[in-house]
Design a protein around this motif. Structure first.
Motif, PDB file in Angstrom:
ATOM      1  N   TRP A 135       0.861  -1.179   0.000  1.00 49.35           N
ATOM      2  CA  TRP A 135       0.000   0.000   0.000  1.00 49.35           C
ATOM      3  C   TRP A 135       0.900   1.231   0.000  1.00 49.35           C
ATOM      4  O   TRP A 135       1.959   1.226   0.630  1.00 49.35           O
ATOM      5  N   THR A 136       0.477   2.298  -0.677  1.00 46.77           N
ATOM      6  CA  THR A 136       1.325   3.494  -0.758  1.00 46.77           C
ATOM      7  C   THR A 136       0.527   4.758  -0.476  1.00 46.77           C
ATOM      8  O   THR A 136      -0.576   4.939  -1.001  1.00 46.77           O
ATOM      9  N   THR A 137       1.097   5.626   0.357  1.00 47.96           N
ATOM     10  CA  THR A 137       0.551   6.958   0.608  1.00 47.96           C
ATOM     11  C   THR A 137       1.550   7.979   0.103  1.00 47.96           C
ATOM     12  O   THR A 137       2.761   7.745   0.117  1.00 47.96           O
ATOM     13  N   THR A 138       1.060   9.139  -0.332  1.00 49.04           N
ATOM     14  CA  THR A 138       1.910  10.182  -0.910  1.00 49.04           C
ATOM     15  C   THR A 138       1.730  11.484  -0.148  1.00 49.04           C
ATOM     16  O   THR A 138       0.615  11.840   0.250  1.00 49.04           O
ATOM     17  N   PHE A 139       2.847  12.209   0.023  1.00 47.27           N
ATOM     18  CA  PHE A 139       2.835  13.455   0.788  1.00 47.27           C
ATOM     19  C   PHE A 139       3.651  14.525   0.063  1.00 47.27           C
ATOM     20  O   PHE A 139       4.602  14.200  -0.655  1.00 47.27           O
ATOM     21  N   PRO A 140       3.323  15.791   0.282  1.00 47.54           N
ATOM     22  CA  PRO A 140       4.162  16.861  -0.258  1.00 47.54           C
ATOM     23  C   PRO A 140       5.560  16.775   0.368  1.00 47.54           C
ATOM     24  O   PRO A 140       5.723  16.206   1.442  1.00 47.54           O
ATOM     25  N   LYS A 141       6.533  17.328  -0.305  1.00 46.15           N
ATOM     26  CA  LYS A 141       7.910  17.275   0.177  1.00 46.15           C
ATOM     27  C   LYS A 141       8.000  17.831   1.596  1.00 46.15           C
ATOM     28  O   LYS A 141       7.507  18.913   1.901  1.00 46.15           O
ATOM     29  N   GLY A 142       8.624  17.061   2.487  1.00 43.63           N
ATOM     30  CA  GLY A 142       8.843  17.493   3.859  1.00 43.63           C
ATOM     31  C   GLY A 142       7.657  17.331   4.786  1.00 43.63           C
ATOM     32  O   GLY A 142       7.702  17.806   5.927  1.00 43.63           O
ATOM     33  N   LYS A 143       6.598  16.626   4.332  1.00 46.05           N
ATOM     34  CA  LYS A 143       5.368  16.540   5.124  1.00 46.05           C
ATOM     35  C   LYS A 143       5.026  15.124   5.592  1.00 46.05           C
ATOM     36  O   LYS A 143       3.900  14.880   6.024  1.00 46.05           O
ATOM     37  N   SER A 144       5.978  14.215   5.526  1.00 46.55           N
ATOM     38  CA  SER A 144       5.653  12.822   5.872  1.00 46.55           C
ATOM     39  C   SER A 144       6.146  12.397   7.255  1.00 46.55           C
ATOM     40  O   SER A 144       5.906  11.253   7.662  1.00 46.55           O
ATOM     41  N   ASP A 145       6.819  13.278   7.986  1.00 46.13           N
ATOM     42  CA  ASP A 145       7.438  12.883   9.252  1.00 46.13           C
ATOM     43  C   ASP A 145       6.448  12.255  10.224  1.00 46.13           C
ATOM     44  O   ASP A 145       6.703  11.183  10.789  1.00 46.13           O
ATOM     45  N   THR A 146       5.317  12.914  10.454  1.00 47.63           N
ATOM     46  CA  THR A 146       4.349  12.427  11.436  1.00 47.63           C
ATOM     47  C   THR A 146       3.738  11.106  10.994  1.00 47.63           C
ATOM     48  O   THR A 146       3.602  10.161  11.788  1.00 47.63           O
ATOM     49  N   SER A 147       3.388  11.007   9.716  1.00 44.97           N
ATOM     50  CA  SER A 147       2.792   9.767   9.215  1.00 44.97           C
ATOM     51  C   SER A 147       3.799   8.621   9.243  1.00 44.97           C
ATOM     52  O   SER A 147       3.413   7.464   9.474  1.00 44.97           O
ATOM     53  N   TRP A 148       5.061   8.917   9.020  1.00 47.46           N
ATOM     54  CA  TRP A 148       6.104   7.892   9.120  1.00 47.46           C
ATOM     55  C   TRP A 148       6.188   7.374  10.547  1.00 47.46           C
ATOM     56  O   TRP A 148       6.229   6.162  10.788  1.00 47.46           O
ATOM     57  N   LEU A 149       6.172   8.277  11.526  1.00 45.39           N
ATOM     58  CA  LEU A 149       6.216   7.858  12.919  1.00 45.39           C
ATOM     59  C   LEU A 149       4.992   7.029  13.272  1.00 45.39           C
ATOM     60  O   LEU A 149       5.107   5.966  13.901  1.00 45.39           O
ATOM     61  N   TYR A 150       3.807   7.487  12.881  1.00 46.09           N
ATOM     62  CA  TYR A 150       2.582   6.748  13.199  1.00 46.09           C
ATOM     63  C   TYR A 150       2.576   5.367  12.544  1.00 46.09           C
ATOM     64  O   TYR A 150       2.052   4.400  13.122  1.00 46.09           O
TER      65      TYR A 150
END
Length: 231
Positions: A135-150
């Protein structure tokens, strides 16, 4: 979530070294994604002594892997530049590592940072991954930190109903966006994959549609591979 309950109790002192380290460090050769020195000010407060004496074991051990973008062009085979960084088996070890490594927004363009169950390599060729998908989710540049942690917390905290299906996750840092992919074992098990996808979106509070691609299709068709499932 067991990991979240101890987020504020982080091991950050160098003397509490991770016994599961899988590669030797050389301070002169540190790269993005590797452990930073304690004097960079990124560590948080020292945890209570009781936590150090009574670590909280995870159900599975996990390994962080890093694919150095500067090394990719020098390698003949895909995946040959991926190398293990640290393996952790307790809540305290996870936070000790997480708080002393670069998060996605600080990684260089082209970097891939993985967290997979111990002894599973983040490659299509790995026997456990071979029949799986992602499964893949996409984020704007520099905006994935929180989702990566979760995503990490959900995986290592065994929050998925089909946790045995989870292989690991990877964050890909690219020029204009960042992607997080959740790898699973048995792509043909539609019910399990749909359950994982739905729960993952809930954990991340992610509202856009996500798709699931079989690794076998990705190997054959590369960018032409189509989603088999979508939520």
């Amino acid at each position: 979530m067991v990991v979240e309950d101890t987020q504020k109790s982080t091991i950050t002192e160098e003397q509490n070294q991770n016994p599961s380290k899988v590669v030797n460090e050389d301070d002169d050769d540190l790269e993005e994604g590797e452990i930073l020195d304690d004097d960079d000010g990124s560590a948080t407060s020292k945890p209570p002594t009781a936590l150090l004496r009574h670590p909280h074991p995870l159900e599975n051990s996990w390994t962080f892997w890093f694919d150095n973008p500067s090394a990719k062009s020098k390698q003949a085979a895909w995946g040959s530049s991926i190398r293990p960084i640290y393996t952790f088996a307790t809540v305290e070890e996870f936070w000790s590592i997480y708080n002393n490594i670069h998060h996605p927004s600080k990684l260089g363009i082209g970097a891939d940072f993985h967290c997979f169950k111990y002894k599973i390599e983040p490659k299509w060729e790995d026997p456990i991954c071979a029949n799986g998908g992602k499964w893949t989710t996409t984020f704007p540049k520099g905006k994935s930190d929180t989702s990566w942690l979760y995503t990490l917390l959900a995986m290592i905290g065994e929050q998925f109903d089909h946790g045995d299906e989870i292989c690991g996750a990877v964050v890909n840092v690219r020029n204009k966006q960042e992607k997080i992919a959740l790898w699973t074992k048995n792509a043909s098990n539609e019910a399990a994959q749909l359950s994982i996808g739905k729960q993952w979106k809930e954990f991340l509070d992610y509202n856009d549609q996500i798709g699931f691609i079989f690794h076998e299709d990705a190997k054959k068709l590369e960018r032409g591979a189509k989603n088999k499932y979508a939520i």
